[in-house]
Every structure is written in structure tokens, then in C-alpha cells.
Scaffold this motif. Structure first.
Motif, PDB file in Angstrom:
ATOM      1  N   VAL A 190       0.839  -1.202   0.000  1.00 32.94           N
ATOM      2  CA  VAL A 190       0.000   0.000   0.000  1.00 32.94           C
ATOM      3  C   VAL A 190       0.876   1.255   0.000  1.00 32.94           C
ATOM      4  O   VAL A 190       0.610   2.215  -0.735  1.00 32.94           O
ATOM      5  N   GLN A 191       1.940   1.246   0.794  1.00 34.79           N
ATOM      6  CA  GLN A 191       2.831   2.400   0.845  1.00 34.79           C
ATOM      7  C   GLN A 191       3.461   2.668  -0.519  1.00 34.79           C
ATOM      8  O   GLN A 191       3.571   3.816  -0.953  1.00 34.79           O
ATOM      9  N   ILE A 192       3.882   1.631  -1.206  1.00 36.06           N
ATOM     10  CA  ILE A 192       4.509   1.781  -2.522  1.00 36.06           C
ATOM     11  C   ILE A 192       3.498   2.312  -3.541  1.00 36.06           C
ATOM     12  O   ILE A 192       3.778   3.237  -4.297  1.00 36.06           O
ATOM     13  N   LEU A 193       2.300   1.755  -3.533  1.00 41.36           N
ATOM     14  CA  LEU A 193       1.273   2.194  -4.476  1.00 41.36           C
ATOM     15  C   LEU A 193       0.829   3.630  -4.199  1.00 41.36           C
ATOM     16  O   LEU A 193       0.587   4.411  -5.126  1.00 41.36           O
ATOM     17  N   LEU A 194       0.739   4.002  -2.920  1.00 44.29           N
ATOM     18  CA  LEU A 194       0.368   5.371  -2.568  1.00 44.29           C
ATOM     19  C   LEU A 194       1.451   6.369  -2.987  1.00 44.29           C
ATOM     20  O   LEU A 194       1.149   7.471  -3.445  1.00 44.29           O
ATOM     21  N   ALA A 195       2.710   5.972  -2.842  1.00 47.45           N
ATOM     22  CA  ALA A 195       3.805   6.846  -3.284  1.00 47.45           C
ATOM     23  C   ALA A 195       3.726   7.062  -4.790  1.00 47.45           C
ATOM     24  O   ALA A 195       3.964   8.171  -5.275  1.00 47.45           O
ATOM     25  N   ASP A 196       3.365   6.011  -5.536  1.00 47.84           N
ATOM     26  CA  ASP A 196       3.178   6.158  -6.983  1.00 47.84           C
ATOM     27  C   ASP A 196       2.047   7.136  -7.281  1.00 47.84           C
ATOM     28  O   ASP A 196       2.177   8.017  -8.127  1.00 47.84           O
ATOM     29  N   LEU A 197       0.926   6.981  -6.581  1.00 45.19           N
ATOM     30  CA  LEU A 197      -0.216   7.872  -6.791  1.00 45.19           C
ATOM     31  C   LEU A 197       0.156   9.318  -6.446  1.00 45.19           C
ATOM     32  O   LEU A 197      -0.298  10.255  -7.107  1.00 45.19           O
ATOM     33  N   HIS A 198       0.990   9.492  -5.433  1.00 46.67           N
ATOM     34  CA  HIS A 198       1.448  10.827  -5.067  1.00 46.67           C
ATOM     35  C   HIS A 198       2.323  11.409  -6.177  1.00 46.67           C
ATOM     36  O   HIS A 198       2.206  12.582  -6.526  1.00 46.67           O
ATOM     37  N   GLN A 199       3.178  10.582  -6.738  1.00 41.29           N
ATOM     38  CA  GLN A 199       4.040  11.024  -7.840  1.00 41.29           C
ATOM     39  C   GLN A 199       3.222  11.444  -9.056  1.00 41.29           C
ATOM     40  O   GLN A 199       3.582  12.384  -9.759  1.00 41.29           O
ATOM     41  N   TYR A 200       2.108  10.768  -9.301  1.00 41.89           N
ATOM     42  CA  TYR A 200       1.228  11.100 -10.424  1.00 41.89           C
ATOM     43  C   TYR A 200       0.370  12.325 -10.117  1.00 41.89           C
ATOM     44  O   TYR A 200      -0.366  12.791 -10.988  1.00 41.89           O
ATOM     45  N   GLY A 201       0.409  12.828  -8.872  1.00 43.11           N
ATOM     46  CA  GLY A 201      -0.398  13.982  -8.492  1.00 43.11           C
ATOM     47  C   GLY A 201      -1.842  13.647  -8.191  1.00 43.11           C
ATOM     48  O   GLY A 201      -2.709  14.511  -8.232  1.00 43.11           O
ATOM     49  N   LEU A 202      -2.112  12.377  -7.888  1.00 41.64           N
ATOM     50  CA  LEU A 202      -3.490  11.942  -7.657  1.00 41.64           C
ATOM     51  C   LEU A 202      -3.875  11.923  -6.187  1.00 41.64           C
ATOM     52  O   LEU A 202      -5.065  11.917  -5.862  1.00 41.64           O
ATOM     53  N   VAL A 203      -2.885  11.852  -5.295  1.00 41.85           N
ATOM     54  CA  VAL A 203      -3.149  11.959  -3.855  1.00 41.85           C
ATOM     55  C   VAL A 203      -2.154  12.947  -3.262  1.00 41.85           C
ATOM     56  O   VAL A 203      -1.082  13.170  -3.814  1.00 41.85           O
ATOM     57  N   GLU A 204      -2.559  13.539  -2.150  1.00 40.65           N
ATOM     58  CA  GLU A 204      -1.666  14.464  -1.454  1.00 40.65           C
ATOM     59  C   GLU A 204      -1.781  14.244   0.039  1.00 40.65           C
ATOM     60  O   GLU A 204      -2.784  13.722   0.537  1.00 40.65           O
ATOM     61  N   GLU A 205      -0.740  14.647   0.738  1.00 42.29           N
ATOM     62  CA  GLU A 205      -0.724  14.520   2.195  1.00 42.29           C
ATOM     63  C   GLU A 205      -1.583  15.629   2.795  1.00 42.29           C
ATOM     64  O   GLU A 205      -1.544  16.770   2.364  1.00 42.29           O
ATOM     65  N   VAL A 206      -2.374  15.257   3.796  1.00 41.33           N
ATOM     66  CA  VAL A 206      -3.199  16.223   4.511  1.00 41.33           C
ATOM     67  C   VAL A 206      -2.357  16.779   5.651  1.00 41.33           C
ATOM     68  O   VAL A 206      -1.890  16.011   6.493  1.00 41.33           O
ATOM     69  N   PRO A 207      -2.132  18.083   5.666  1.00 39.68           N
ATOM     70  CA  PRO A 207      -1.336  18.644   6.767  1.00 39.68           C
ATOM     71  C   PRO A 207      -2.081  18.482   8.088  1.00 39.68           C
ATOM     72  O   PRO A 207      -3.278  18.740   8.165  1.00 39.68           O
ATOM     73  N   GLN A 208      -1.361  18.029   9.091  1.00 40.58           N
ATOM     74  CA  GLN A 208      -1.957  17.846  10.411  1.00 40.58           C
ATOM     75  C   GLN A 208      -1.574  19.023  11.280  1.00 40.58           C
ATOM     76  O   GLN A 208      -0.440  19.488  11.241  1.00 40.58           O
ATOM     77  N   ALA A 209      -2.524  19.493  12.057  1.00 44.39           N
ATOM     78  CA  ALA A 209      -2.283  20.636  12.940  1.00 44.39           C
ATOM     79  C   ALA A 209      -1.298  20.245  14.030  1.00 44.39           C
ATOM     80  O   ALA A 209      -1.363  19.148  14.575  1.00 44.39           O
ATOM     81  N   GLU A 210      -0.389  21.152  14.335  1.00 44.58           N
ATOM     82  CA  GLU A 210       0.577  20.940  15.413  1.00 44.58           C
ATOM     83  C   GLU A 210      -0.099  21.198  16.760  1.00 44.58           C
ATOM     84  O   GLU A 210      -0.834  22.170  16.896  1.00 44.58           O
ATOM     85  N   PRO A 211       0.142  20.346  17.747  1.00 42.72           N
ATOM     86  CA  PRO A 211      -0.387  20.609  19.080  1.00 42.72           C
ATOM     87  C   PRO A 211       0.218  21.901  19.636  1.00 42.72           C
ATOM     88  O   PRO A 211       1.353  22.244  19.316  1.00 42.72           O
ATOM     89  N   ALA A 212      -0.536  22.582  20.467  1.00 42.96           N
ATOM     90  CA  ALA A 212      -0.059  23.836  21.059  1.00 42.96           C
ATOM     91  C   ALA A 212       1.223  23.592  21.846  1.00 42.96           C
ATOM     92  O   ALA A 212       1.327  22.637  22.612  1.00 42.96           O
ATOM     93  N   GLY A 213       2.203  24.456  21.641  1.00 46.80           N
ATOM     94  CA  GLY A 213       3.456  24.353  22.386  1.00 46.80           C
ATOM     95  C   GLY A 213       4.457  23.378  21.802  1.00 46.80           C
ATOM     96  O   GLY A 213       5.544  23.214  22.326  1.00 46.80           O
ATOM     97  N   ARG A 214       4.117  22.686  20.721  1.00 44.82           N
ATOM     98  CA  ARG A 214       5.046  21.728  20.120  1.00 44.82           C
ATOM     99  C   ARG A 214       5.244  22.079  18.663  1.00 44.82           C
ATOM    100  O   ARG A 214       4.298  22.286  17.937  1.00 44.82           O
ATOM    101  N   SER A 215       6.477  22.127  18.243  1.00 45.24           N
ATOM    102  CA  SER A 215       6.741  22.453  16.841  1.00 45.24           C
ATOM    103  C   SER A 215       7.685  21.458  16.185  1.00 45.24           C
ATOM    104  O   SER A 215       8.146  21.694  15.082  1.00 45.24           O
ATOM    105  N   THR A 216       7.989  20.353  16.851  1.00 39.80           N
ATOM    106  CA  THR A 216       8.939  19.394  16.289  1.00 39.80           C
ATOM    107  C   THR A 216       8.309  18.512  15.233  1.00 39.80           C
ATOM    108  O   THR A 216       9.011  17.971  14.398  1.00 39.80           O
TER     109      THR A 216
END
Length: 128
Positions: free
Chosen positions: A84-110
Motif C-alpha cells: 500500500v505504501q509503494i502504491l500510494l507513493a506512486d499515486l502521489h508522484q502522479y499527483g493523484l493523492v496528497e498529504e493532509v497537513p496535520q495541525a501541530e499541538p499547542a506548544g510543540r513544533s517538532t
């Protein structure tokens, strides 16, 4: 004596396809590193004329209409996580899926999970 058809179909499992056949022999994703909990969503774009999607990739793309993690997608498709990881990376390369940015918890930026939480999860898994 088994017929060729019997060799490729398990009594309980159904058709048997080796993971390397699904990924065309690749064992690592190209480009994007997709971990277990990366949220991915379909972009809504259509594949270009030169892009051929396998049945598994089309299914993953369909499931990515809603934000999903590779772990959930592996469970939903009965494919090994690495496939699944390999196939998803392919789909990302084709521009068909993208990562959803996750909100950082307050006080943490790492951008890294809290080690205390990870240790607690590990302890609970060991109890199982």
C-alpha cells in the motif's frame, strides 16, 4: 495432481498474488516516504494519458476520497502495508493523492509524536 488453476487459488484465501507482482518488483516507495499514519486524500485530478493505474491503485484512489492512513487502507484492501505504501507513493508522484497537513499541538513544533505516548502504546501492545 494439482491443476495450474488450483495452485493460484487458495481454498479460503481466494486468488493468491505475490506482493512483488502488485508493486512490479519494487520493495520501497519512490519519492514520498509514506508512514503508517500519514493522512492522504485524493486530489480529484484525473490520471494523464500515459499513466496506467492497476486495479489496486484505482481502489486506493477511490478509498482516498476521504482522508485515510496507509494502515487503514491496507486493512480495507487486504493488501500488505508495504505494498500500500509503494502504491500510494506512486499515486502521489502522479499527483493523484496528497498529504493532509496535520495541525501541530499547542506548544510543540517538532512534528514528532510525544515519546511518552509512544512508550505507553508500546506497553499496551505488549500486554496483548
Amino acid at each position: 495432481m494439482e491443476t495450474p488453476r488450483e495452485r493460484w487459488v487458495g481454498a479460503d484465501a481466494g486468488p493468491i498474488v505475490r506482493p512483488y507482482a502488485v508493486t512490479r518488483g519494487r520493495t520501497r516507495p519512490r519519492g514520498m516516504d509514506v508512514d503508517l499514519v500519514t493522512l492522504l486524500v485524493a486530489t480529484g485530478r484525473t490520471p494523464g494519458e500515459r499513466v496506467w493505474l492497476s486495479r489496486e491503485q484505482r481502489r486506493l484512489l477511490e478509498l482516498c476520497r476521504h482522508p485515510s492512513t496507509p494502515a487503514d487502507l491496507a486493512s480495507d484492501t487486504d493488501l500488505p502495508l508495504r505494498v500500500v505504501q509503494i502504491l500510494l507513493a506512486d499515486l502521489h508522484q502522479y499527483g493523484l493523492v496528497e498529504e493532509v497537513p496535520q495541525a501541530e499541538p499547542a506548544g510543540r513544533s517538532t512534528g514528532r509524536p510525544d515519546p511518552k505516548i509512544l512508550m505507553r502504546v508500546l506497553d499496551e501492545l505488549r500486554r496483548l
